[in-house]
Design a protein around this motif. Structure first.
Motif, PDB file in Angstrom:
ATOM      1  N   LEU A 175       0.849  -1.188   0.000  1.00 55.07           N
ATOM      2  CA  LEU A 175       0.000   0.000   0.000  1.00 55.07           C
ATOM      3  C   LEU A 175       0.884   1.237   0.000  1.00 55.07           C
ATOM      4  O   LEU A 175       1.797   1.350   0.822  1.00 55.07           O
ATOM      5  CB  LEU A 175      -0.895   0.016   1.245  1.00 55.07           C
ATOM      6  CG  LEU A 175      -1.753  -1.233   1.502  1.00 55.07           C
ATOM      7  CD1 LEU A 175      -2.572  -1.044   2.780  1.00 55.07           C
ATOM      8  CD2 LEU A 175      -2.656  -1.528   0.319  1.00 55.07           C
ATOM      9  N   THR A 176       0.622   2.155  -0.936  1.00 53.12           N
ATOM     10  CA  THR A 176       1.373   3.411  -0.996  1.00 53.12           C
ATOM     11  C   THR A 176       0.389   4.557  -1.150  1.00 53.12           C
ATOM     12  O   THR A 176      -0.701   4.396  -1.710  1.00 53.12           O
ATOM     13  CB  THR A 176       2.372   3.425  -2.175  1.00 53.12           C
ATOM     14  OG1 THR A 176       1.705   3.039  -3.387  1.00 53.12           O
ATOM     15  CG2 THR A 176       3.520   2.458  -1.925  1.00 53.12           C
ATOM     16  N   ASP A 177       0.775   5.727  -0.651  1.00 51.38           N
ATOM     17  CA  ASP A 177      -0.124   6.875  -0.749  1.00 51.38           C
ATOM     18  C   ASP A 177       0.024   7.557  -2.099  1.00 51.38           C
ATOM     19  O   ASP A 177       0.769   7.096  -2.970  1.00 51.38           O
ATOM     20  CB  ASP A 177       0.097   7.837   0.418  1.00 51.38           C
ATOM     21  CG  ASP A 177       1.461   8.526   0.399  1.00 51.38           C
ATOM     22  OD1 ASP A 177       2.145   8.515  -0.649  1.00 51.38           O
ATOM     23  OD2 ASP A 177       1.844   9.089   1.449  1.00 51.38           O
ATOM     24  N   ALA A 178      -0.679   8.655  -2.278  1.00 52.06           N
ATOM     25  CA  ALA A 178      -0.702   9.327  -3.575  1.00 52.06           C
ATOM     26  C   ALA A 178       0.665   9.865  -3.990  1.00 52.06           C
ATOM     27  O   ALA A 178       0.917  10.089  -5.177  1.00 52.06           O
ATOM     28  CB  ALA A 178      -1.717  10.468  -3.550  1.00 52.06           C
ATOM     29  N   GLU A 179       1.551  10.054  -3.019  1.00 53.52           N
ATOM     30  CA  GLU A 179       2.898  10.522  -3.324  1.00 53.52           C
ATOM     31  C   GLU A 179       3.895   9.374  -3.405  1.00 53.52           C
ATOM     32  O   GLU A 179       5.093   9.592  -3.506  1.00 53.52           O
ATOM     33  CB  GLU A 179       3.344  11.534  -2.265  1.00 53.52           C
ATOM     34  CG  GLU A 179       2.499  12.807  -2.273  1.00 53.52           C
ATOM     35  CD  GLU A 179       2.955  13.825  -1.247  1.00 53.52           C
ATOM     36  OE1 GLU A 179       4.002  13.591  -0.602  1.00 53.52           O
ATOM     37  OE2 GLU A 179       2.279  14.850  -1.090  1.00 53.52           O
ATOM     38  N   GLY A 180       3.379   8.153  -3.346  1.00 53.67           N
ATOM     39  CA  GLY A 180       4.231   6.983  -3.498  1.00 53.67           C
ATOM     40  C   GLY A 180       4.913   6.527  -2.228  1.00 53.67           C
ATOM     41  O   GLY A 180       5.723   5.605  -2.262  1.00 53.67           O
TER      42      GLY A 180
END
Length: 206
Positions: A175-180
């Motif tokens: 799982l990664t956020d919108a900024e990677g």
């Protein structure tokens, strides 16, 4: 006395077998962060960043690590000849998205092949096509190797009796956020409610 000794020996064999199975499962299910902790990865910026170029199944578009940016992402490394872990994980992702409802549109999901020799873009597109919202990624073997190294996952050929091979690979969903940045993982076989709760937190943090 002899019966007791045999019982003890069989118990030791069973314990050894269980230990070996656990070690195997850990190797398959636990991500391999190339000597760094996940905290270090997240502090360093984009998780899985690298100079690799992959091909998006279905469209044929060549993409780099920028494809994992812009929206929170679920990323899984597998292969189309996988007998159990990969189809099960795809089914799980479909279930998680169904549970999320409209919120599922806030995330993107990727199935990255660790077997590019057999997983052409066409083959991979057909394999992942039954789960809405999942994009298959494959490419030249050298490029896939760079992606595997960048993400710190396990991916290795395992010969089969009688010829052919299968692939040993990390079984967790990243799982990664919108900024990677690294957000966490969903383990293979993890409780569905727990997995969906993680995804809701991921979406909430954007």
């Amino acid at each position: 006395m002899l019966k007791t000794i045999r019982t003890i020996l069989w118990t030791l064999v069973a314990v050894a077998a269980a230990g070996a199975a656990w070690i195997w499962y850990q190797g398959m299910a636990a991500p391999q962060p190339a000597g760094q902790s996940y905290a270090q990865y997240s502090q360093d910026g984009q998780f899985g960043a690298g100079d690799y170029r992959l091909v998006a199944a279905g469209t044929g578009e060549t993409v780099g690590d920028e494809i994992f940016l812009g929206r929170p992402s679920l990323t899984f490394f597998g292969f189309t000849h996988c007998p159990d872990v990969c189809p099960t994980t795809l089914a799980d992702i479909g279930h998680w998205f169904a549970e999320l409802g409209p919120d599922a549109e806030a995330v993107q999901a990727f199935f990255v092949s660790v077997d590019p020799e057999r997983d052409t873009p066409e083959v991979l597109a057909d394999y992942v096509g039954w789960v809405d919202g999942v994009t298959g990624l494959t490419g030249e073997p050298a490029e896939v190797e760079k992606a595997v190294a960048a993400w710190g996952v396990l991916a290795e050929k395992a010969p089969l009796d009688g010829g052919g091979y299968t692939m040993n690979h990390t079984a967790s969903v990243f799982l990664t956020d919108a900024e990677g940045r690294f957000f966490g993982t969903i383990a293979y076989g993890e409780n569905s409610d727990t997995a969906v709760a993680k995804l809701r937190r991921l979406i909430g943090e954007g």
